[in-house]
Design a protein around this motif. Sequence first.
Motif, PDB file in Angstrom:
ATOM      1  N   LYS A  36       0.807  -1.216   0.000  1.00  0.00           N
ATOM      2  CA  LYS A  36       0.000   0.000   0.000  1.00  0.00           C
ATOM      3  C   LYS A  36       0.839   1.264   0.000  1.00  0.00           C
ATOM      4  O   LYS A  36       0.340   2.333  -0.258  1.00  0.00           O
ATOM      5  CB  LYS A  36      -0.913   0.031   1.231  1.00  0.00           C
ATOM      6  N   GLN A  37       2.125   1.147   0.357  1.00  0.00           N
ATOM      7  CA  GLN A  37       2.988   2.314   0.419  1.00  0.00           C
ATOM      8  C   GLN A  37       4.308   2.005  -0.274  1.00  0.00           C
ATOM      9  O   GLN A  37       4.681   0.852  -0.425  1.00  0.00           O
ATOM     10  CB  GLN A  37       3.281   2.692   1.871  1.00  0.00           C
ATOM     11  N   PHE A  38       5.005   3.060  -0.675  1.00  0.00           N
ATOM     12  CA  PHE A  38       6.347   2.912  -1.217  1.00  0.00           C
ATOM     13  C   PHE A  38       7.127   4.161  -0.864  1.00  0.00           C
ATOM     14  O   PHE A  38       6.566   5.175  -0.476  1.00  0.00           O
ATOM     15  CB  PHE A  38       6.324   2.687  -2.735  1.00  0.00           C
ATOM     16  N   GLN A  39       8.441   4.058  -0.955  1.00  0.00           N
ATOM     17  CA  GLN A  39       9.275   5.238  -0.797  1.00  0.00           C
ATOM     18  C   GLN A  39      10.146   5.342  -2.040  1.00  0.00           C
ATOM     19  O   GLN A  39      10.361   4.359  -2.737  1.00  0.00           O
ATOM     20  CB  GLN A  39      10.113   5.187   0.474  1.00  0.00           C
ATOM     21  N   VAL A  40      10.624   6.525  -2.306  1.00  0.00           N
ATOM     22  CA  VAL A  40      11.538   6.762  -3.416  1.00  0.00           C
ATOM     23  C   VAL A  40      12.911   6.985  -2.799  1.00  0.00           C
ATOM     24  O   VAL A  40      13.057   7.817  -1.900  1.00  0.00           O
ATOM     25  CB  VAL A  40      11.100   7.994  -4.248  1.00  0.00           C
ATOM     26  N   THR A  41      13.905   6.237  -3.267  1.00  0.00           N
ATOM     27  CA  THR A  41      15.247   6.310  -2.703  1.00  0.00           C
ATOM     28  C   THR A  41      16.195   6.961  -3.692  1.00  0.00           C
ATOM     29  O   THR A  41      16.210   6.612  -4.869  1.00  0.00           O
ATOM     30  CB  THR A  41      15.751   4.894  -2.341  1.00  0.00           C
ATOM     31  N   PHE A  42      16.979   7.904  -3.188  1.00  0.00           N
ATOM     32  CA  PHE A  42      17.989   8.598  -3.981  1.00  0.00           C
ATOM     33  C   PHE A  42      19.370   8.185  -3.489  1.00  0.00           C
ATOM     34  O   PHE A  42      19.639   8.242  -2.286  1.00  0.00           O
ATOM     35  CB  PHE A  42      17.892  10.117  -3.764  1.00  0.00           C
ATOM     36  N   ASP A  43      20.253   7.812  -4.390  1.00  0.00           N
ATOM     37  CA  ASP A  43      21.672   7.673  -4.054  1.00  0.00           C
ATOM     38  C   ASP A  43      22.274   9.064  -4.167  1.00  0.00           C
ATOM     39  O   ASP A  43      21.976   9.796  -5.119  1.00  0.00           O
ATOM     40  CB  ASP A  43      22.381   6.742  -5.042  1.00  0.00           C
ATOM     41  N   CYS A  44      23.121   9.434  -3.202  1.00  0.00           N
ATOM     42  CA  CYS A  44      23.692  10.774  -3.224  1.00  0.00           C
ATOM     43  C   CYS A  44      24.959  10.832  -2.385  1.00  0.00           C
ATOM     44  O   CYS A  44      25.290   9.885  -1.680  1.00  0.00           O
ATOM     45  CB  CYS A  44      22.676  11.802  -2.741  1.00  0.00           C
ATOM     46  N   ALA A  45      25.646  11.947  -2.451  1.00  0.00           N
ATOM     47  CA  ALA A  45      26.867  12.156  -1.672  1.00  0.00           C
ATOM     48  C   ALA A  45      26.564  12.787  -0.314  1.00  0.00           C
ATOM     49  O   ALA A  45      27.217  12.477   0.674  1.00  0.00           O
ATOM     50  CB  ALA A  45      27.853  13.034  -2.449  1.00  0.00           C
ATOM     51  N   GLU A  46      25.577  13.691  -0.272  1.00  0.00           N
ATOM     52  CA  GLU A  46      25.252  14.419   0.957  1.00  0.00           C
ATOM     53  C   GLU A  46      23.757  14.289   1.261  1.00  0.00           C
ATOM     54  O   GLU A  46      22.969  15.168   0.928  1.00  0.00           O
ATOM     55  CB  GLU A  46      25.620  15.891   0.807  1.00  0.00           C
ATOM     56  N   PRO A  47      23.367  13.199   1.916  1.00  0.00           N
ATOM     57  CA  PRO A  47      21.942  12.943   2.146  1.00  0.00           C
ATOM     58  C   PRO A  47      21.185  14.075   2.835  1.00  0.00           C
ATOM     59  O   PRO A  47      20.075  14.409   2.409  1.00  0.00           O
ATOM     60  CB  PRO A  47      21.949  11.680   3.015  1.00  0.00           C
ATOM     61  N   ARG A  48      21.747  14.675   3.857  1.00  0.00           N
ATOM     62  CA  ARG A  48      21.021  15.744   4.556  1.00  0.00           C
ATOM     63  C   ARG A  48      20.770  16.939   3.638  1.00  0.00           C
ATOM     64  O   ARG A  48      19.688  17.537   3.662  1.00  0.00           O
ATOM     65  CB  ARG A  48      21.789  16.199   5.787  1.00  0.00           C
ATOM     66  N   ARG A  49      21.767  17.304   2.860  1.00  0.00           N
ATOM     67  CA  ARG A  49      21.625  18.450   1.947  1.00  0.00           C
ATOM     68  C   ARG A  49      20.537  18.185   0.916  1.00  0.00           C
ATOM     69  O   ARG A  49      19.697  19.046   0.642  1.00  0.00           O
ATOM     70  CB  ARG A  49      22.967  18.704   1.264  1.00  0.00           C
ATOM     71  N   VAL A  50      20.545  16.993   0.331  1.00  0.00           N
ATOM     72  CA  VAL A  50      19.556  16.663  -0.693  1.00  0.00           C
ATOM     73  C   VAL A  50      18.168  16.559  -0.067  1.00  0.00           C
ATOM     74  O   VAL A  50      17.181  17.026  -0.636  1.00  0.00           O
ATOM     75  CB  VAL A  50      19.953  15.377  -1.454  1.00  0.00           C
ATOM     76  N   ALA A  51      18.074  15.992   1.126  1.00  0.00           N
ATOM     77  CA  ALA A  51      16.780  15.904   1.820  1.00  0.00           C
ATOM     78  C   ALA A  51      16.223  17.302   2.106  1.00  0.00           C
ATOM     79  O   ALA A  51      15.027  17.541   1.893  1.00  0.00           O
ATOM     80  CB  ALA A  51      16.924  15.111   3.122  1.00  0.00           C
ATOM     81  N   ARG A  52      17.070  18.214   2.575  1.00  0.00           N
ATOM     82  CA  ARG A  52      16.604  19.588   2.841  1.00  0.00           C
ATOM     83  C   ARG A  52      16.062  20.231   1.567  1.00  0.00           C
ATOM     84  O   ARG A  52      15.028  20.915   1.590  1.00  0.00           O
ATOM     85  CB  ARG A  52      17.739  20.441   3.422  1.00  0.00           C
ATOM     86  N   PHE A  53      16.768  20.031   0.449  1.00  0.00           N
ATOM     87  CA  PHE A  53      16.320  20.574  -0.834  1.00  0.00           C
ATOM     88  C   PHE A  53      14.911  20.063  -1.162  1.00  0.00           C
ATOM     89  O   PHE A  53      14.002  20.846  -1.445  1.00  0.00           O
ATOM     90  CB  PHE A  53      17.305  20.209  -1.947  1.00  0.00           C
ATOM     91  N   TRP A  54      14.720  18.741  -1.116  1.00  0.00           N
ATOM     92  CA  TRP A  54      13.433  18.173  -1.486  1.00  0.00           C
ATOM     93  C   TRP A  54      12.337  18.520  -0.489  1.00  0.00           C
ATOM     94  O   TRP A  54      11.172  18.660  -0.867  1.00  0.00           O
ATOM     95  CB  TRP A  54      13.554  16.667  -1.736  1.00  0.00           C
ATOM     96  N   CYS A  55      12.671  18.704   0.778  1.00  0.00           N
ATOM     97  CA  CYS A  55      11.677  19.191   1.745  1.00  0.00           C
ATOM     98  C   CYS A  55      11.157  20.557   1.303  1.00  0.00           C
ATOM     99  O   CYS A  55       9.946  20.806   1.322  1.00  0.00           O
ATOM    100  CB  CYS A  55      12.284  19.293   3.143  1.00  0.00           C
ATOM    101  N   GLU A  56      12.062  21.432   0.888  1.00  0.00           N
ATOM    102  CA  GLU A  56      11.664  22.774   0.429  1.00  0.00           C
ATOM    103  C   GLU A  56      10.858  22.705  -0.860  1.00  0.00           C
ATOM    104  O   GLU A  56       9.878  23.436  -1.024  1.00  0.00           O
ATOM    105  CB  GLU A  56      12.897  23.655   0.222  1.00  0.00           C
ATOM    106  N   VAL A  57      11.261  21.850  -1.791  1.00  0.00           N
ATOM    107  CA  VAL A  57      10.559  21.744  -3.068  1.00  0.00           C
ATOM    108  C   VAL A  57       9.120  21.288  -2.866  1.00  0.00           C
ATOM    109  O   VAL A  57       8.188  21.855  -3.428  1.00  0.00           O
ATOM    110  CB  VAL A  57      11.289  20.752  -4.018  1.00  0.00           C
ATOM    111  N   LEU A  58       8.951  20.241  -2.043  1.00  0.00           N
ATOM    112  CA  LEU A  58       7.652  19.585  -1.939  1.00  0.00           C
ATOM    113  C   LEU A  58       6.832  19.955  -0.711  1.00  0.00           C
ATOM    114  O   LEU A  58       5.699  19.489  -0.570  1.00  0.00           O
ATOM    115  CB  LEU A  58       7.861  18.064  -1.944  1.00  0.00           C
ATOM    116  N   GLY A  59       7.396  20.770   0.188  1.00  0.00           N
ATOM    117  CA  GLY A  59       6.688  21.067   1.422  1.00  0.00           C
ATOM    118  C   GLY A  59       6.702  19.883   2.380  1.00  0.00           C
ATOM    119  O   GLY A  59       5.825  19.749   3.237  1.00  0.00           O
TER     120      GLY A  59
END
Length: 144
Positions: free
Chosen positions: A5-28
Amino acid sequence: MSSIKQFQVTFDCAEPRRVARFWCEVLGYVVPPPPEGFATWDEAESAMPPERRGAWAACTDPSGVGPRLFFQRVPEGKAVKNRVHLDVRVGTGLVGEERVAALEAECERLVALGAVRVRLLPADGVDESCLVMQDVEGNEFCLD
């Protein structure tokens, strides 16, 4: 029939916190609370072995509707175009110049957050216009 019933989308990256902060801002989205027993994520990470600190981050839709996004540190850099990407739906229901104006306005906001504009794909009689962009680590996504 699947019971998933649920899924998550996983990103490979160098700086997880930085990328997470970006997507938090993009998507609310928001960063989930730290594990029980810890007041902050910094405190929780300080309890981890050094090699696990900063190894991942996540963000979630505060309404609980959208998928969880998970960001994991990997040693290799991005080498080729994504095979899967997110479409950020900002022009739904709009057409023509009104749609392009909405895409451009959101593009401007995201560039200020560190995104990169790649190109506008103009309407072609079948598909409406969309704007190809890259996040703070070069992962492609579209403003649609």
